[in-house]
Design an enzyme around this catalytic site. Structure first.
Site, mmCIF file in Angstrom:
data_model
loop_
_atom_site.group_PDB
_atom_site.id
_atom_site.type_symbol
_atom_site.label_atom_id
_atom_site.label_comp_id
_atom_site.label_asym_id
_atom_site.label_seq_id
_atom_site.Cartn_x
_atom_site.Cartn_y
_atom_site.Cartn_z
ATOM 1 N N MET A 98 -57.072 -6.725 -7.105
ATOM 2 C CA MET A 98 -57.560 -6.340 -8.419
ATOM 3 C C MET A 98 -58.816 -7.114 -8.809
ATOM 4 O O MET A 98 -59.714 -6.578 -9.439
ATOM 5 C CB MET A 98 -56.481 -6.569 -9.476
ATOM 6 C CG MET A 98 -56.857 -6.006 -10.846
ATOM 7 S SD MET A 98 -55.684 -6.455 -12.122
ATOM 8 C CE MET A 98 -56.256 -8.086 -12.561
ATOM 9 N N ASP A 210 -43.001 -11.886 -15.992
ATOM 10 C CA ASP A 210 -43.170 -12.390 -14.620
ATOM 11 C C ASP A 210 -43.174 -13.922 -14.612
ATOM 12 O O ASP A 210 -44.064 -14.543 -14.042
ATOM 13 C CB ASP A 210 -44.462 -11.831 -14.017
ATOM 14 C CG ASP A 210 -44.513 -12.008 -12.493
ATOM 15 O OD1 ASP A 210 -43.429 -12.068 -11.872
ATOM 16 O OD2 ASP A 210 -45.614 -12.090 -11.935
#
Length: 909
Positions: A98, A210
């Protein structure tokens, strides 16, 4: 491939594509262990992604439009020297599918600062761009010292979207703890900071989704930082939580693995997994068969394993290693992970979200209860709290502290009933005899109490056991229970357990009211006033008023005996209102009464003298304070208390007196001795680390100061000691600001200010210190106007310029002079410097040893030189160098600054 397997493969692909190719293979080996079909599917997706990327990369050349590849909307991967916002890239930290993360430095030269710059390298990827934008949006809403903050965001000149983030140079939290062999309580304290950061995010309606060790980094100074909100979920009322597309299976909640929506309960579960790892050294998900998606999904449906059982089933070598990483033995580690802490972790790890802690603050509250050795909600309410921690070191110190506590309990127990009225002499004598017998029985039981396996009890454990014994030995309506609860509450106060002290005082008060024991009731109410005078001054005033009224009705408002608490409470109430001279008068009268009393103990007289010395300090009577403190220390040693906790407090207080006299180097020695001796105790002694840390800050040893002050701050918070917590925050803030960590420092200062503003009259000196330190930070950054604005409240609250002798005025005067010099106003700087010199010299017992005198003279020399008066500047500077060498030492930054200034004057014609 079925839908479930497809989902698993896509999830792994979504995370793997962001990894550096060099790390990807090992990462996939771990995630897909035992599941070759899953690995094949993920590899196929990655291969397809790489081939498509290569195709589109080469497409402009095939079409003859290479020159357009650098146009708007197409993004470079970044290069050293490129500038994004105000920052220049200096080194690549990591790369993935990304984007890339770079370390960068300030490019405009205004100040030095390293940051992390995240560049989006695939703008054409809709999910990637959405995730990138989402991370910026979420981070902008978060302002917490344990969350890596967003500094800026934008689009570079080449069209590259970027985020400017706080640069965190640290290790994953589990590796950081293991490398330093942190014990269980230290790990819990560090974990609480992370949990509080998550709670802050939840208060902003953001779920992290996360939480794992690699997303919690700890810097060298022990600051935990929560990172990577890239896949977080926003819980707005008009948005329905959805499944995230990337997660880490072994740290994901069951509902995440099932593809269901996430909630705050998902973060509770992930925090539970993180804490399980920190405490046991193992991931709860790997206990039953590995860390791949299939094993994690299977584990998610099972009840969480026990911490101790998990470790006990490990190979001996593994258990030995885990114990060594926690600074203990295998047997003690196993014992410490049973009981309450295990129940708390397992509640956070329940497969059903409804059975977990409803919120992160509830999880935090139970962990704090555990650290305070109070009952936890994870266990049934019918089960009383049982101490589970054992200390194998400092056996002699533990036994000595325990015996000292027992003697104190006995002494106060015998003395409490000696002031009864004449008409009750006969009944009182009988009751006194019965109480002595009951006390002896209680002490015999307490002396026979030992920890399991013969381990000695700490003072805190001993007091906890004592309360349990009292509840069993005396009936709730027994005539002696309230008195002994009061005695034990006083001992809790000596070790800073304010909340525990208040709980026992509340119980004793209820019993005293029930039995109409007005003598004890008055003393209890005054004791509560003392305990509450900082945290809740209004409640303290109410308790004091009632306590005095009760004792007046019995003709008992003198200074000695059971009314000593009321005399001390009255003095503190006046000091809290800023009436320090009046407070000193109350303490002087109480001390005179105590000296004349035949029943008052020498220790209580010394305690009163210590209270009086504090008021001398606050009113600028420094010589009297120092002489009094030397007498207190000598007398304390004479009566055989030289090895007690109270003696360490007196040593630390002597350091405070020397610091107020400007003798900073000399102040370090008694504070260091007190701190090092307190480190050998099994229970933290409140305020000792605060004193030592303050000296380290004064000596510009900022890293050392933070290592001392941060645990002191956490200890004070956990014990409910708001006063010491605020003072620790001020010193931490000062150390951070002066070492260049301005934003972090100002956060600590702001928290301290919010608390101290509850009683601003009593804390004018500390509030002025906060204002002056904030102004210092802005001045260092070149913001002269901002510095002047920040300093103005300090001068106003201390009554300057009308008053020039206020306690705490010196630091604001020094900062004010530096501001005017920076603004090119040497005349105004000279005025502030003149007042600073006069104030510092009036406080010093030896102007040639006072760092304060040296700093003030240096400022005046600089101001006079800037005004063109080199001759008087040289005279001031010569005197300043002598005072700074003695008061601060030759290597202190201010001393070096003075030497450099002297050298520059010598070089001038």
């Amino acid at each position: 491939m079925g839908e479930t397997e497809l989902t698993a493969a896509e999830r792994l692909f979504a995370e793997a594509v962001d990894l550096d190719p060099g790390e990807r293979a090992d990462w996939l080996d771990r995630r897909c262990a035992g599941d070759p079909l899953l690995r094949r599917d993920v590899d196929a997706l990655l291969a397809a992604a790489e081939s498509s990327a290569a195709y589109f990369e080469a497409l402009p050349a095939r079409l003859g439009i290479e020159r357009l590849r650098d146009g708007p909307g197409v993004v470079h991967r970044g290069a050293v020297g490129e500038v994004y916002g105000h920052y220049r890239l200096v080194g690549l930290l990591g790369t993935g599918g990304m984007g890339d993360v770079w370390r960068a430095e300030r490019a405009d030269g205004r100040f030095e600062s390293d940051v992390a710059v995240k560049l989006l390298t695939r703008p054409g990827s809709g999910p990637a761009l959405a995730r990138f934008d989402r991370e910026a949006h979420y981070l902008a809403r978060l302002t917490h010292p344990n969350i890596a903050r967003l500094i800026d965001a934008g689009v570079g000149a080449d069209g590259t979207p970027f985020l400017i983030l706080e640069y965190v140079d640290g290790q994953p939290i589990d590796a950081w703890c293991d490398a330093r062999a942190l014990g269980i309580e230290a790990r819990l304290t560090l974990f609480l900071r992370v949990a509080e950061a998550v709670a802050h995010a939840h208060s902003r309606l953001i779920v992290h989704s996360d939480i794992k060790p690699s997303n919690v980094l700890v810097t060298g100074d022990g600051t935990a930082k929560l990172l990577d909100f890239g896949i977080a979920s926003l819980l707005e009322p008009d948005q329905r939580p959805g499944a995230v597309t990337a997660l880490t299976p072994e740290f994901a909640a069951p509902e995440q693995l099932a593809g269901e929506g996430v909630s705050t309960a998902s973060d509770v579960y992930a925090l539970g997994l993180l804490l399980f790892l920190l405490l046991s050294g193992q991931n709860a998900r790997s206990v039953n068969g590995g860390t791949n998606v299939a094993a994690s999904r299977a584990d998610a449906t099972r009840e969480p394993p026990s911490l101790a059982t998990t470790l006990g089933q490990s190979a001996d070598g593994n258990l030995l290693a885990r114990a060594a990483e926690r600074g203990t033995s295998p047997a003690r580690l196993l014992r410490s992970l049973r009981g309450d802490v295990d129940a708390v972790v397992r509640k956070a790890l329940r497969p059903d979200p409804a059975e977990r802690y409803a919120t992160v603050p509830e999880f935090i509250a139970d962990l704090k209860n555990y650290l305070r050795r109070e009952p936890v909600s994870a266990l049934p309410a019918t089960i009383g709290y049982r101490t589970r921690r054992f200390v194998g070191r400092h056996r002699g110190g533990v036994l000595s502290a325990a015996l000292t506590a027992i003697v104190l309990v006995a002494a106060t127990t015998v003395a409490a009933w000696q002031s009864v009225e004449a008409r009750r002499q006969r009944d009182a004598a009988i009751m006194q005899q019965q109480r002595v017998l009951a006390t002896n029985q209680f002490l015999n039981l307490l002396l026979s109490e030992i920890g399991p396996d013969g381990e000695p009890l700490t003072l805190n454990q001993l007091l906890d056991r004592g309360v349990n014994l009292l509840d069993r030995q005396f009936a709730p309506d027994g005539p002696f229970l309230a008195h002994t609860l009061y005695d034990v509450a006083v001992l809790y106060a000596t070790i800073g357990k304010v909340e525990r002290q208040l709980a026992l005082l509340d119980r004793a008060e209820a019993l005293a009211r029930e039995r109409n024991d007005t003598a004890l009731l008055g003393t209890l109410l005054c004791a509560k006033a003392r305990a509450l005078h900082v945290n809740d001054p209004e409640a303290a005033a109410r308790h004091l008023e009632e306590g005095l009224a009760v004792l007046e009705s019995r003709g008992q408002v003198g200074g000695g005996g059971p009314n000593l608490q009321c005399a001390r409470a009255r003095g503190l109430a006046l000091a809290t209102a800023g009436q320090n001279e009046e407070a000193a008068g109350v303490f002087e009268a109480a001390l005179a009464a105590a000296e004349a009393s035949e029943i008052e103990t020498p220790f209580n007289r010394l305690t009163l003298r210590n209270d009086l010395i504090e008021q001398y300090l606050l009113t600028g009577r420094y010589d009297e304070a120092l002489a009094g403190m030397d007498e207190v220390i000598a007398e304390h040693e004479r009566i055989g208390r030289g090895n007690t906790a109270a003696h360490l407090v007196f040593l630390a207080n002597k350091g405070a007196v020397l610091a107020r006299l400007g003798e900073v180097s000399a102040a370090l020695e008694p504070r260091r001795r007190a701190f090092e001796r307190a480190a050998g105790m099994d229970e933290p002694l409140p305020g000792i680390g605060l004193h030592y840390g303050a000296s380290l800050v004064d000596l510009a040893r900022y890293d050392e100061a933070l290592r001392v002050l941060e645990p002191e701050y956490e200890s004070a918070r956990l014990a409910g000691n708001a006063r010491f917590a605020a003072q620790s925050e001020i010193n931490i803030g000062m150390a951070l600001v002066r070492s260049g960590r301005y934003d972090e420092g100002e956060e600590y200062l702001a928290r301290a200010e919010a608390f101290l503003m509850k009683t601003p009259e009593a804390h004018a000196r500390l509030l002025a210190m906060i204002d002056a330190t904030t102004a210092e930070g802005r001045l260092i950054r070149g913001d002269v106007d901002g510095a002047r604005t920040a300093l103005a409240p300090a001068l106003a609250r201390l009554g300057y310029p009308q008053g020039r002798t206020a306690n705490g005025l010196l630091l604001p005067l020094l900062v004010a002079g530096r501001i005017e010099l920076a603004a090119g106003e040497p005349g105004a700087a000279t005025v502030f410097a003149d007042d600073a010199v006069a104030l510092a010299e009036s406080a010093a017992r030896d102007v040639t040893s006072s760092a304060d005198v040296g700093k003030a003279l240096l400022l005046r020399a600089q101001a006079r030189q800037a005004s063109g008066d080199s001759a008087t500047a040289a005279t001031d500077l010569a005197a300043a160098l002598i005072a700074l060498e003695k008061g601060l030492g030759p290597e202190h930054p201010v001393t070096r600054e003075a030497r450099a200034f002297h050298a520059s004057l010598q070089e001038r014609p």
